[in-house]
Design a protein around this motif. Structure first.
Motif, PDB file in Angstrom:
ATOM      1  N   TYR A   1       0.837  -1.209   0.000  1.00 28.66           N
ATOM      2  CA  TYR A   1       0.000   0.000   0.000  1.00 28.66           C
ATOM      3  C   TYR A   1       0.870   1.258   0.000  1.00 28.66           C
ATOM      4  O   TYR A   1       0.616   2.208  -0.728  1.00 28.66           O
ATOM      5  CB  TYR A   1      -0.917  -0.014   1.230  1.00 28.66           C
ATOM      6  N   ASN A   2       1.937   1.220   0.794  1.00 29.43           N
ATOM      7  CA  ASN A   2       2.831   2.387   0.869  1.00 29.43           C
ATOM      8  C   ASN A   2       3.717   2.491  -0.364  1.00 29.43           C
ATOM      9  O   ASN A   2       4.069   3.585  -0.795  1.00 29.43           O
ATOM     10  CB  ASN A   2       3.696   2.310   2.131  1.00 29.43           C
ATOM     11  N   ARG A   3       4.063   1.348  -0.947  1.00 26.89           N
ATOM     12  CA  ARG A   3       4.962   1.342  -2.121  1.00 26.89           C
ATOM     13  C   ARG A   3       4.210   1.891  -3.342  1.00 26.89           C
ATOM     14  O   ARG A   3       4.762   2.636  -4.140  1.00 26.89           O
ATOM     15  CB  ARG A   3       5.417  -0.102  -2.385  1.00 26.89           C
ATOM     16  N   HIS A   4       2.966   1.538  -3.495  1.00 25.96           N
ATOM     17  CA  HIS A   4       2.208   1.936  -4.687  1.00 25.96           C
ATOM     18  C   HIS A   4       1.470   3.239  -4.439  1.00 25.96           C
ATOM     19  O   HIS A   4       0.368   3.263  -3.917  1.00 25.96           O
ATOM     20  CB  HIS A   4       1.256   0.818  -5.111  1.00 25.96           C
ATOM     21  N   GLN A   5       2.122   4.337  -4.786  1.00 29.49           N
ATOM     22  CA  GLN A   5       1.519   5.671  -4.661  1.00 29.49           C
ATOM     23  C   GLN A   5       1.620   6.328  -6.042  1.00 29.49           C
ATOM     24  O   GLN A   5       2.492   5.970  -6.830  1.00 29.49           O
ATOM     25  CB  GLN A   5       2.346   6.527  -3.683  1.00 29.49           C
ATOM     26  N   ILE A   6       0.765   7.308  -6.319  1.00 31.36           N
ATOM     27  CA  ILE A   6       0.918   7.981  -7.620  1.00 31.36           C
ATOM     28  C   ILE A   6       2.242   8.737  -7.596  1.00 31.36           C
ATOM     29  O   ILE A   6       2.648   9.256  -6.559  1.00 31.36           O
ATOM     30  CB  ILE A   6      -0.267   8.906  -7.956  1.00 31.36           C
ATOM     31  N   PRO A   7       2.943   8.764  -8.770  1.00 33.80           N
ATOM     32  CA  PRO A   7       4.270   9.402  -8.812  1.00 33.80           C
ATOM     33  C   PRO A   7       4.174  10.875  -8.390  1.00 33.80           C
ATOM     34  O   PRO A   7       3.197  11.539  -8.725  1.00 33.80           O
ATOM     35  CB  PRO A   7       4.669   9.297 -10.290  1.00 33.80           C
ATOM     36  N   GLN A   8       5.165  11.353  -7.672  1.00 33.67           N
ATOM     37  CA  GLN A   8       5.137  12.730  -7.175  1.00 33.67           C
ATOM     38  C   GLN A   8       5.060  13.756  -8.311  1.00 33.67           C
ATOM     39  O   GLN A   8       4.429  14.802  -8.161  1.00 33.67           O
ATOM     40  CB  GLN A   8       6.340  13.022  -6.274  1.00 33.67           C
ATOM     41  N   ASP A   9       5.640  13.424  -9.496  1.00 31.42           N
ATOM     42  CA  ASP A   9       5.552  14.418 -10.592  1.00 31.42           C
ATOM     43  C   ASP A   9       4.112  14.549 -11.078  1.00 31.42           C
ATOM     44  O   ASP A   9       3.690  15.608 -11.536  1.00 31.42           O
ATOM     45  CB  ASP A   9       6.507  14.059 -11.751  1.00 31.42           C
ATOM     46  N   VAL A  10       3.326  13.466 -10.932  1.00 32.46           N
ATOM     47  CA  VAL A  10       1.901  13.564 -11.296  1.00 32.46           C
ATOM     48  C   VAL A  10       1.162  14.358 -10.224  1.00 32.46           C
ATOM     49  O   VAL A  10       0.424  15.300 -10.510  1.00 32.46           O
ATOM     50  CB  VAL A  10       1.266  12.155 -11.456  1.00 32.46           C
ATOM     51  N   ALA A  11       1.422  14.020  -8.950  1.00 33.18           N
ATOM     52  CA  ALA A  11       0.744  14.720  -7.848  1.00 33.18           C
ATOM     53  C   ALA A  11       1.070  16.222  -7.888  1.00 33.18           C
ATOM     54  O   ALA A  11       0.214  17.063  -7.647  1.00 33.18           O
ATOM     55  CB  ALA A  11       1.167  14.110  -6.515  1.00 33.18           C
TER      56      ALA A  11
END
Ligand SMILES: CC(C)c1onc(-c2c(Cl)cccc2Cl)c1COc1ccc(-c2ccc3[nH]c(C(=O)O)cc3c2)cc1
Length: 232
Positions: A20-30
């Motif tokens: 759950y913690n590993r799969h996050q939307i990429p920071q450049d998208v956020a």
């Protein structure tokens, strides 16, 4: 009686929480949330990009749920399609209640409020975000609650509901024990968490109407969203 999480339950919780913690939307998208155009069109396009990225992240996370890939392939698809909106409400709720210095919370709220969603859906949506915030879930609870949502047996078109139920019950047992251990002074905490799942179903019905009204105003979605939400 003394509630105790077994070794294998501990291992299961670690696998799911790490995934759950590993799969996050990429920071450049956020980070795109911070760009400075705020028209309803621009907000809709940005939110569409976030949702598309979030679905990709959700698919990758789901593959890490022990037992999920052993389910019938078509049932795996049915579970993802049936839970995507609810899982994204949970994830975006966690973003809102993270209150990180990155400040995405404010701009995310601003963009959602001005993206062509009618007020009748905005109110229950932000009430949900507030009710999730009031739970002060630890990250293990967030990860397990999302997993319980994905492993909901009675989604449309699921053939082997029994197999899904067995997986969900395994996760529910760990979550129940975790709630007792994390919130000893609040014996009904687990019941409150499950109450959120009921609220999620209501939001999911509102979401279907949100999609319809966006489409009436000729808003376009990405191929991935069209596939997972059966639109266009
Ligand atoms: C297709 C678009 C317009 C859409 O349709 N319904 C919803 C929709 C809506 Cl508003 C509300 C709830 C659910 C859906 Cl599914 C959306 C937008 O959906 C999302 C918006 C943002 C995020 C999201 C997820 C993780 C994040 N991390 C960060 C970060 O700053 O790290 C920002 C962020 C944003 C996810 C889905």
């Amino acid at each position: 009686e003394k509630v105790e999480i077994t070794k294998e339950q501990q291992a299961l919780m670690k696998i799911i929480t790490d995934a759950y913690n590993r799969h996050q939307i990429p920071q450049d998208v956020a980070k795109k949330l911070l760009q400075d155009q705020y028209s309803a069109e621009e907000n809709f396009l940005l939110l569409t990009e976030m949702a598309t990225s979030q679905v990709q992240v959700l698919v990758e996370f789901t593959k890490n749920i022990p037992g999920f890939l052993s389910l019938d392939r078509e049932d795996q698809i049915a579970l993802l399609k049936g839970s995507a909106v609810e899982a994204m409400f949970l994830r975006s709720a966690q973003v809102f209640n993270r209150k990180t210095p990155s400040g995405h919370t404010e701009v995310l709220e601003e963009r959602i409020r001005k993206s062509g969603i009618s007020e009748e859906f905005i109110t229950p949506m932000f009430n949900f975000y507030k009710s999730i915030g009031e739970l002060h879930m630890v990250q293990e609870e967030q990860a397990l609650l999302t997993t319980v949502t994905i492993l909901t047996p009675d989604r449309p078109y699921v053939k082997d509901q029994q197999a899904v139920e067995r997986l969900q019950e395994t996760i529910l047992d760990v979550l129940r024990k975790l709630c007792v251990l994390q919130h000893p002074q609040e014996p009904q905490y687990f019941a409150r968490l499950l109450g959120r799942l009921t609220e999620l179903r209501t939001l999911s019905h509102y979401h279907t109407e949100m999609l319809a009204s966006w489409r009436m105003n000729d808003h376009k979605f990405t191929p991935l969203l069209c596939e997972i939400w059966d639109v266009q």
